[in-house]
Design an enzyme around this catalytic site. Structure first.
Site, PDB file in Angstrom:
ATOM      1  CG  ASP A  99      56.072 -18.530  84.894  1.00  0.00           C
ATOM      2  OD1 ASP A  99      55.990 -17.392  85.258  1.00  0.00           O
ATOM      3  OD2 ASP A  99      55.394 -19.448  84.611  1.00  0.00           O
ATOM      4  CG  HIS A 150      47.697 -16.391  85.070  1.00  0.00           C
ATOM      5  ND1 HIS A 150      47.834 -17.733  85.792  1.00  0.00           N
ATOM      6  CD2 HIS A 150      48.114 -16.799  83.838  1.00  0.00           C
ATOM      7  CE1 HIS A 150      48.388 -18.468  84.883  1.00  0.00           C
ATOM      8  NE2 HIS A 150      48.597 -17.923  83.850  1.00  0.00           N
ATOM      9  CE1 TYR A 174      49.913 -22.017  84.743  1.00  0.00           C
ATOM     10  CE2 TYR A 174      52.161 -21.834  85.502  1.00  0.00           C
ATOM     11  CZ  TYR A 174      51.278 -21.509  84.783  1.00  0.00           C
ATOM     12  OH  TYR A 174      51.525 -20.526  83.749  1.00  0.00           O
ATOM     13  CE  LYS A 231      52.560 -16.722  85.047  1.00  0.00           C
ATOM     14  NZ  LYS A 231      52.814 -18.098  85.196  1.00  0.00           N
TER      15      LYS A 231
HETATM   16  N1  LIG Z   1      51.184 -16.439  81.666  1.00  0.00           N
HETATM   17  C1  LIG Z   1      50.465 -17.437  80.966  1.00  0.00           C
HETATM   18  O1  LIG Z   1      49.214 -17.292  80.527  1.00  0.00           O
HETATM   19  C2  LIG Z   1      51.253 -18.521  80.535  1.00  0.00           C
HETATM   20  C3  LIG Z   1      50.554 -19.442  79.569  1.00  0.00           C
HETATM   21  C4  LIG Z   1      51.223 -20.686  79.214  1.00  0.00           C
HETATM   22  C5  LIG Z   1      52.579 -20.922  79.707  1.00  0.00           C
HETATM   23  N2  LIG Z   1      52.915 -19.993  80.573  1.00  0.00           N
HETATM   24  C6  LIG Z   1      54.204 -20.388  81.468  1.00  0.00           C
HETATM   25  O2  LIG Z   1      55.197 -20.576  80.475  1.00  0.00           O
HETATM   26  C7  LIG Z   1      55.790 -22.074  80.473  1.00  0.00           C
HETATM   27  C8  LIG Z   1      56.210 -22.830  79.211  1.00  0.00           C
HETATM   28  O3  LIG Z   1      55.236 -22.618  78.258  1.00  0.00           O
HETATM   29  P1  LIG Z   1      54.387 -23.921  78.007  1.00  0.00           P
HETATM   30  O4  LIG Z   1      54.555 -24.996  79.062  1.00  0.00           O
HETATM   31  O5  LIG Z   1      53.196 -23.613  77.444  1.00  0.00           O
HETATM   32  O6  LIG Z   1      55.294 -24.399  76.654  1.00  0.00           O
HETATM   33  P2  LIG Z   1      56.726 -24.935  76.170  1.00  0.00           P
HETATM   34  O7  LIG Z   1      57.836 -24.766  77.278  1.00  0.00           O
HETATM   35  O8  LIG Z   1      57.079 -24.139  74.846  1.00  0.00           O
HETATM   36  O9  LIG Z   1      56.515 -26.506  75.805  1.00  0.00           O
HETATM   37  C9  LIG Z   1      56.614 -27.284  76.842  1.00  0.00           C
HETATM   38  C10 LIG Z   1      56.376 -28.737  76.123  1.00  0.00           C
HETATM   39  O10 LIG Z   1      57.614 -28.941  75.345  1.00  0.00           O
HETATM   40  C11 LIG Z   1      58.042 -30.183  75.826  1.00  0.00           C
HETATM   41  N3  LIG Z   1      59.685 -29.975  75.775  1.00  0.00           N
HETATM   42  C12 LIG Z   1      60.382 -29.507  76.811  1.00  0.00           C
HETATM   43  N4  LIG Z   1      61.580 -29.379  76.536  1.00  0.00           N
HETATM   44  C13 LIG Z   1      61.762 -30.041  75.316  1.00  0.00           C
HETATM   45  C14 LIG Z   1      62.812 -30.505  74.660  1.00  0.00           C
HETATM   46  N5  LIG Z   1      64.072 -30.088  74.734  1.00  0.00           N
HETATM   47  N6  LIG Z   1      62.462 -31.065  73.199  1.00  0.00           N
HETATM   48  C15 LIG Z   1      61.230 -31.610  73.081  1.00  0.00           C
HETATM   49  N7  LIG Z   1      60.375 -31.215  73.761  1.00  0.00           N
HETATM   50  C16 LIG Z   1      60.401 -30.451  75.100  1.00  0.00           C
HETATM   51  C17 LIG Z   1      57.429 -30.477  77.260  1.00  0.00           C
HETATM   52  O11 LIG Z   1      57.396 -31.726  77.355  1.00  0.00           O
HETATM   53  P3  LIG Z   1      58.185 -32.506  78.631  1.00  0.00           P
HETATM   54  O12 LIG Z   1      57.725 -31.953  80.412  1.00  0.00           O
HETATM   55  O13 LIG Z   1      57.612 -33.950  78.811  1.00  0.00           O
HETATM   56  O14 LIG Z   1      59.553 -32.382  78.266  1.00  0.00           O
HETATM   57  C18 LIG Z   1      55.944 -29.760  76.876  1.00  0.00           C
HETATM   58  O15 LIG Z   1      55.301 -30.817  76.352  1.00  0.00           O
HETATM   59  C19 LIG Z   1      54.714 -22.688  81.390  1.00  0.00           C
HETATM   60  O16 LIG Z   1      55.415 -23.894  81.799  1.00  0.00           O
HETATM   61  C20 LIG Z   1      54.293 -21.599  82.175  1.00  0.00           C
HETATM   62  O17 LIG Z   1      55.255 -21.846  83.371  1.00  0.00           O
HETATM   63  C21 LIG Z   1      52.458 -18.901  80.979  1.00  0.00           C
END
Ligand SMILES: NC(=O)c1ccc[n+]([C@@H]2O[C@H](COP(=O)([O-])OP(=O)(O)OC[C@H]3O[C@@H](n4cnc5c(N)ncnc54)[C@H](OP(=O)(O)O)[C@@H]3O)[C@@H](O)[C@H]2O)c1
Length: 324
Positions: free
Chosen positions: A46, A112, A51, A79
């Site tokens: 993704d 997006h 980003y 996106k």
């Molecule tokens: N369409 C949109 O508007 C939108 C918005 C937000 C996100 N997204 C997409 O969705 C993806 C995921 O969402 P997100 O990045 O917001 O949040 P998430 O995946 O829910 O959480 C990421 C956080 O959790 C930590 N983490 C990862 N694996 C872990 C584990 N096994 N144990 C504990 N902590 C852990 C990561 O740190 P580390 O990296 O240090 O492990 C990071 O701080 C994004 O990266 C992006 O690609 C899209």
């Protein structure tokens, strides 16, 4: 066992249920993360222009295509950013994304956010008179942008969809064009199950991808991986809290895109854990005292003064979404 399940889009294409998120993956981190992910079985990535790390993702792709994986065996989502919603900007930004990634096509291209910004003034154009706010373009409608997405050459994007869209916004673009998005990528986790939106998309054949499955990625906010119910289920299953949260999303049948830049987490997040109905229900119960939506642009710096989701906190916004 690694996650091998696939989901099918309304285009007939399939994608792996678990993908790697890349938001806030820093330079020098994301290239490594993507390479580790692909070497360990991830096939769904993704990505997004905003980003600001797609060059590095492209460098990682060079290392793994074709030595580890064929391009056609990867599923790449990117996106279109808010400042390229104007119909004459949509393909231009797509071309830039393809160049950054070093690929000829994307598997999926999403709008997006259901928000247009003023074009050609950077990613966050400053509002001309209101300090701390971005300049919203309230003339370009979602239907205008959706039509431009639909007109993109199939050689460059295999499927198009949306992200952060509500039922009303999706209804509006379908009404204007007759074309149903392949995907709606939304925030979804046990504190924000979005049942109505998920059910609506299922009925329309729109695949859901759940972002922020671990709760959020923002500094200073409580993490769902620290929740006591999540931890106790994880202990019982000899799993990590993150695996339990990813399993909760997978149980609901949609795709889930956890982000990590840490090797052990990238690997363990991709190991499948089975939830019983009882565990699933206990996690779902976390939202019974009210939902928590973490990703609300009205609260960002700079502020987007627009009511996207109808959340209480967005009521003071100047603009509402211009659908059609
Ligand atoms: N369409 C949109 O508007 C939108 C918005 C937000 C996100 N997204 C997409 O969705 C993806 C995921 O969402 P997100 O990045 O917001 O949040 P998430 O995946 O829910 O959480 C990421 C956080 O959790 C930590 N983490 C990862 N694996 C872990 C584990 N096994 N144990 C504990 N902590 C852990 C990561 O740190 P580390 O990296 O240090 O492990 C990071 O701080 C994004 O990266 C992006 O690609 C899209």
């Amino acid at each position: 066992m690694s996650f091998a399940k696939t989901c099918t889009l309304n285009t007939g294409a399939s994608l792996r249920q678990i993908g790697l998120g890349t938001w806030l993956s820093k330079p020098k981190e994301v290239e490594n993360a993507v390479e580790i992910a692909v070497r360990n079985g991830y096939r769904h990535l993704d990505l997004a222009m905003i980003y600001e790390n797609q060059d590095e993702v492209g460098a990682a792709l060079k290392k793994v295509i074709p030595s580890v994986v064929k391009r056609e065996d990867l599923f790449l989502t990117s996106k279109c950013w808010n400042s390229s919603h104007q119909p004459d900007q949509v393909e231009k930004e797509l071309n830039e994304t393809l160049k950054q990634l070093g690929v000829d096509y994307l598997d999926l291209y999403l709008i997006h956010w259901p928000v247009a910004f003023a074009p050609s003034k950077g990613f966050y154009p400053a509002h001309p008179t209101v300090e701390g706010e971005v300049e919203i373009d309230d003339k370009t409608t979602l239907a205008d942008t959706w039509k431009a997405m639909l007109a993109l050459p199939k050689s460059k994007v295999k499927a198009v969809g949306v992200s952060n869209f509500t039922i009303e916004q999706i209804e509006g673009i379908i009404k204007a064009t007759g074309a149903v998005p392949a995907v709606n990528q939304i925030e979804a986790h046990p504190l924000l199950p979005q049942d109505d939106l998920v059910a609506y998309c299922k009925e329309k054949g729109i695949h859901i991808t759940a972002y922020s499955p671990l709760g959020n990625n923002l500094v200073g906010k409580p993490k769902l991986t620290d929740d006591s119910t999540v931890i106790s289920i994880a202990k019982k299953l000899n799993a990590t809290p993150a695996q339990v949260l990813i399993a909760w999303g997978a149980y609901r049948g949609y795709s889930v895109i956890p982000k990590s830049v840490q090797e052990e987490r990238i690997k363990s997040n991709f190991q499948e854990v089975q939830l019983s109905k009882e565990d699933y229900d206990a996690l779902t119960g976390l939202s019974k005292n009210g939902h928590t939506r973490y990703n609300i642009p009205f609260t960002y710096t700079p502020r987007w003064s627009i009511n996207i989701f109808g959340e209480e906190i967005e009521k003071g916004a100047t603009y509402s979404v211009n659908i059609a």
